[in-house]
Design a protein around this motif. Structure first.
Motif, PDB file in Angstrom:
ATOM      1  N   UNK A 298       0.837  -1.201   0.000  1.00  0.00           N
ATOM      2  CA  UNK A 298       0.000   0.000   0.000  1.00  0.00           C
ATOM      3  C   UNK A 298       0.867   1.244   0.000  1.00  0.00           C
ATOM      4  N   UNK A 299       0.552   2.138  -0.930  1.00  0.00           N
ATOM      5  CA  UNK A 299       1.277   3.408  -0.989  1.00  0.00           C
ATOM      6  C   UNK A 299       0.346   4.519  -0.544  1.00  0.00           C
ATOM      7  N   UNK A 300       0.830   5.369   0.314  1.00  0.00           N
ATOM      8  CA  UNK A 300       0.011   6.472   0.797  1.00  0.00           C
ATOM      9  C   UNK A 300       0.536   7.791   0.250  1.00  0.00           C
ATOM     10  N   UNK A 301      -0.366   8.498  -0.448  1.00  0.00           N
ATOM     11  CA  UNK A 301      -0.017   9.835  -0.933  1.00  0.00           C
ATOM     12  C   UNK A 301      -0.584  10.847   0.048  1.00  0.00           C
ATOM     13  N   UNK A 302       0.207  11.781   0.445  1.00  0.00           N
ATOM     14  CA  UNK A 302      -0.285  12.813   1.351  1.00  0.00           C
ATOM     15  C   UNK A 302      -0.207  14.176   0.670  1.00  0.00           C
ATOM     16  N   UNK A 303      -1.364  14.826   0.597  1.00  0.00           N
ATOM     17  CA  UNK A 303      -1.401  16.175   0.037  1.00  0.00           C
ATOM     18  C   UNK A 303      -1.766  17.133   1.161  1.00  0.00           C
TER      19      UNK A 303
END
Ligand SMILES: [Zn+2]
Ligand SMILES: [Zn+2]
Length: 218
Positions: free
Chosen positions: A77-82
């Motif tokens: 799982x890859x988490x993108x944080x904006x």
């Protein structure tokens, strides 16, 4: 077995780590032992023993690597944080209401009471990593959910577009022409944005179908 680089748990005989991507050198003992092949199903990460004969009426879809056809896959799982900063600066809505109530000087109301807000937005994307060739590809269940959400958003935009034109019409009728022009411009912006969004969505759907065709076995 465990990754030599980061210690992540790996299926037996995996050549690549799903967490850090490091190549695993096989020890002689492991290479000689015959390990049962495992198949990962859906997003549950549940492992089942691979059956030699898969009955034709079984509905079980198993995932395989689209590049090499390998079935030893690891979920990742890859988490993108904006970080989004909203508010602050001029508020058009407040300015419009100001115009309605106080006339042209009311436009200054747009500067009133605006506070900066910072919100953190995270999106999770789930991938499969092939233990045999290191190929990384999207998990279909997860991707499907993402496409469905985008479709909902596209439908909402269509509703907003219609509402903006109705609001513009009403504002012209009751001679709130300033607000009417804003609504009209908003409606036109939506009309331009909708086909662009639809086009992107269709492209993504095609990519999804291609991956579905290449990576699933019935
Ligand atoms: Zn690792
Ligand atoms: Zn592969």
């Amino acid at each position: 077995m465990y990754c030599r680089n980061c210690g992540n748990k790996l299926p037996e005989g995996a050549r690549f780590c799903g967490a850090c991507g490091a190549e695993q050198k096989q020890s002689m003992v492991n290479a000689d032992e015959k390990q049962p092949e495992t198949v990962y199903q859906g997003m549950t990460g549940k492992t089942v023993e691979k059956q030699d004969v898969i009955s034709s009426d079984s509905e079980i879809k198993s995932v395989k690597c689209p590049k090499c056809g390998g079935k030893r896959l690891q979920i990742m799982t890859e988490t993108d944080t904006h970080v989004k900063t909203s508010g602050g600066g001029y508020s058009a809505t407040k300015g419009c209401f100001g115009w309605l109530i106080f006339g042209p000087f009311g436009l200054l109301c747009g500067n009133c009471g605006s506070k900066q807000k910072t919100s953190v937005d995270t999106t999770n994307k789930t991938y499969w990593v092939c233990s045999d060739c290191g190929n990384k590809f999207r998990n279909l269940d997860d991707w499907k959910k993402e496409i469905e959400e985008k479709e909902k958003l596209a439908n909402n935009t269509m509703i907003y577009c219609v509402l903006a034109f109705i609001a513009a019409f009403i504002c012209f009728a009751i001679r709130f022409s300033f607000l009417a022009w804003i609504m009209l411009i908003l409606g036109i912006v939506y009309v331009i944005l909708i086909p662009v969004g639809k086009n992107q969505l269709n492209q993504e759907k095609e990519e999804y179908k291609k991956l579905e065709y290449e990576s699933t076995e019935k």
